[in-house]
Design an enzyme around this catalytic site. Sequence first.
Site, PDB file in Angstrom:
ATOM      1  N   GLU A 217      36.506 -22.867  22.861  1.00 45.43           N
ATOM      2  CA  GLU A 217      34.724 -22.203  23.556  1.00 45.43           C
ATOM      3  C   GLU A 217      34.274 -22.818  24.984  1.00 45.43           C
ATOM      4  OE1 GLU A 217      33.362 -21.367  19.513  1.00 45.43           O
ATOM      5  OE2 GLU A 217      31.765 -22.800  19.847  1.00 45.43           O
TER       6      GLU A 217
ATOM      7  N   CYS B  35      29.700 -27.125  28.028  1.00 45.06           N
ATOM      8  CA  CYS B  35      30.165 -27.227  27.667  1.00 45.06           C
ATOM      9  C   CYS B  35      30.674 -27.780  27.474  1.00 45.06           C
ATOM     10  CB  CYS B  35      28.815 -27.552  26.535  1.00 45.06           C
ATOM     11  SG  CYS B  35      28.963 -28.401  24.964  1.00 45.06           S
TER      12      CYS B  35
ATOM     13  N   CYS C 201      39.389 -30.029  14.984  1.00 47.21           N
ATOM     14  CA  CYS C 201      38.980 -31.528  15.224  1.00 47.21           C
ATOM     15  C   CYS C 201      39.023 -32.142  13.596  1.00 47.21           C
ATOM     16  CB  CYS C 201      37.139 -31.335  14.981  1.00 47.21           C
ATOM     17  SG  CYS C 201      37.041 -33.005  15.198  1.00 47.21           S
TER      18      CYS C 201
ATOM     19  N   CYS D 282      33.272 -33.349  10.417  1.00 43.23           N
ATOM     20  CA  CYS D 282      31.571 -34.092  10.351  1.00 43.23           C
ATOM     21  C   CYS D 282      30.881 -33.154   8.999  1.00 43.23           C
ATOM     22  CB  CYS D 282      30.824 -34.293  10.970  1.00 43.23           C
ATOM     23  SG  CYS D 282      31.425 -35.347  11.598  1.00 43.23           S
TER      24      CYS D 282
ATOM     25  N   CYS E  36      29.573 -29.756  10.553  1.00 45.90           N
ATOM     26  CA  CYS E  36      29.892 -29.094  12.183  1.00 45.90           C
ATOM     27  C   CYS E  36      30.973 -27.963  11.551  1.00 45.90           C
ATOM     28  CB  CYS E  36      30.453 -30.829  12.875  1.00 45.90           C
ATOM     29  SG  CYS E  36      31.070 -29.735  14.179  1.00 45.90           S
TER      30      CYS E  36
ATOM     31  N   CYS F  30      28.477 -26.600  18.656  1.00 45.08           N
ATOM     32  CA  CYS F  30      29.834 -27.423  18.307  1.00 45.08           C
ATOM     33  C   CYS F  30      31.147 -26.450  17.632  1.00 45.08           C
ATOM     34  CB  CYS F  30      29.500 -29.148  17.767  1.00 45.08           C
ATOM     35  SG  CYS F  30      30.909 -29.423  17.500  1.00 45.08           S
TER      36      CYS F  30
HETATM   37  N1  SAH Z   1      33.033 -34.872  18.741  1.00 51.51           N
HETATM   38  C1  SAH Z   1      32.063 -34.993  19.414  1.00 51.51           C
HETATM   39  C2  SAH Z   1      31.445 -33.881  20.277  1.00 51.51           C
HETATM   40  C3  SAH Z   1      31.119 -32.978  19.393  1.00 51.51           C
HETATM   41  S1  SAH Z   1      29.209 -31.723  19.334  1.00 51.51           S
HETATM   42  C4  SAH Z   1      30.994 -36.189  18.947  1.00 51.51           C
HETATM   43  O1  SAH Z   1      30.406 -35.735  17.329  1.00 51.51           O
HETATM   44  O2  SAH Z   1      30.097 -36.815  19.865  1.00 51.51           O
HETATM   45  C5  SAH Z   1      28.306 -32.101  20.630  1.00 51.51           C
HETATM   46  C6  SAH Z   1      26.840 -32.637  18.917  1.00 51.51           C
HETATM   47  O3  SAH Z   1      26.424 -31.693  18.137  1.00 51.51           O
HETATM   48  C7  SAH Z   1      27.516 -33.964  18.114  1.00 51.51           C
HETATM   49  O4  SAH Z   1      26.467 -35.002  18.471  1.00 51.51           O
HETATM   50  C8  SAH Z   1      27.999 -33.596  16.817  1.00 51.51           C
HETATM   51  O5  SAH Z   1      27.780 -34.055  15.919  1.00 51.51           O
HETATM   52  C9  SAH Z   1      26.287 -31.994  17.183  1.00 51.51           C
HETATM   53  N2  SAH Z   1      26.274 -31.066  16.304  1.00 51.51           N
HETATM   54  C10 SAH Z   1      27.551 -31.013  14.974  1.00 51.51           C
HETATM   55  N3  SAH Z   1      27.357 -29.530  14.353  1.00 51.51           N
HETATM   56  C11 SAH Z   1      26.057 -29.752  14.780  1.00 51.51           C
HETATM   57  C12 SAH Z   1      24.878 -28.305  14.055  1.00 51.51           C
HETATM   58  N4  SAH Z   1      25.670 -27.673  13.272  1.00 51.51           N
HETATM   59  N5  SAH Z   1      24.010 -28.566  14.260  1.00 51.51           N
HETATM   60  C13 SAH Z   1      23.744 -29.300  15.387  1.00 51.51           C
HETATM   61  N6  SAH Z   1      24.148 -30.288  16.192  1.00 51.51           N
HETATM   62  C14 SAH Z   1      25.751 -30.443  15.511  1.00 51.51           C
END
Ligand code: SAH
Length: 351
Positions: A90, A103, A110, A114, A117, A331
């Site tokens: 996406e 984006c 992944c 986390c 996420c 994300c």
């Molecule tokens: N792998 C990369 C890109 C991830 S997405 C990274 O970790 O930076 C971009 C941002 O969205 C990251 O900071 C990630 O931690 C955050 N993110 C992921 N899930 C989320 C959620 N449910 N709510 C808010 N931010 C989120």
Amino acid sequence: MKDIKDLSFDEWKAELVQIGQPAFRAGQIFDWIYKKGATRFEDMTNLGRDLQEKLGRAYIVGTLELFGVFRSKDRAEKYVFRLHDGPRIESVLIPAGGRATVCVSTQVGCKFACAFCASGRHGFVRHLAPSEIVGQVLFLRDHIDMALTNIVFMGMGEPFDNYENLVKAIVILNSPHGLGIAARRMTVSTAGIIPGIERFKKLGLQVNLSVSLHATSDAQRSALMPLNKKYPLGKLLAACENYLKEGGRKITLEYVLLKKVNDTAEDAFHLARIAARLKAKINLIPFSPVIGLPFEVPEEGRVLDFRRKLEDKGVPVTLRHSKGRDIQAACGQLALLERNPSDRLFRCAPK
Ligand code: SAH
């Protein structure tokens, strides 16, 4: 067959010369692909029939297949693509002010899981090829009626875990022969892969770097981001300092606010100290709810209070209310729909 969009301009030129073509053909063909949106050699009318056929036997110009478009009330749009081997990725278009930011995803799934996420919940499937990363931007450029101004590598996946393909995609997006998007208008976000940060600096590109911090102690960060066990906070912050020392552009620290987990006065205090040490801007992101995850969104007042505590210490803060909450644009949330198709997660309004 090889996808020409997997090659940088220099690689493509070398390849053409090797098959006996003059170097200027490389520019003509890149123009057709990146400026005029051509995907078939027979449409590249200035090449001549022989070369068209020769290229057609050895190369393709791959395109992404659109699976669906989901529009949110706040004008964010999620584009879901089906890849040639089946999985879906996406991209999210975020119009704001005079800007249109896209984006993009860099991986299917992944590896880093986390806790808050959606992307990591179903594990890792595969890396995206440069053509698939660039393809997301190309598709949007050709299908929306505004000019794309910014690119953020913040979709599904961890960009620095797919380093080579990420960098090649950036080179193609940045090249005047490609999409010609200024490096300063691109931002890579990493969960904190230290070797990636080090290599990225050595590249000397002017692309912006965001680091997902999300916690200010090793105990808390390891609980939220298992990657912290491999690349702990102390080493990560030292790597960020080196990055700046060696001339890297200002770093943005991302901090997702999880109610009563990392949104206390003490968290704000420690976060402000880290930001001051790195002269970093903080991007606060209130948690975007993911079905099945045990986190909650802090109330507005609590979020504003957290922001004020940082600002009182002189830290520049942006508060990014996740766009497209109603289309699950945070994300990798599409993964949930695939897992449970009966979930009515999307307000679907295809074009
Ligand atoms: N792998 C990369 C890109 C991830 S997405 C990274 O970790 O930076 C971009 C941002 O969205 C990251 O900071 C990630 O931690 C955050 N993110 C992921 N899930 C989320 C959620 N449910 N709510 C808010 N931010 C989120």
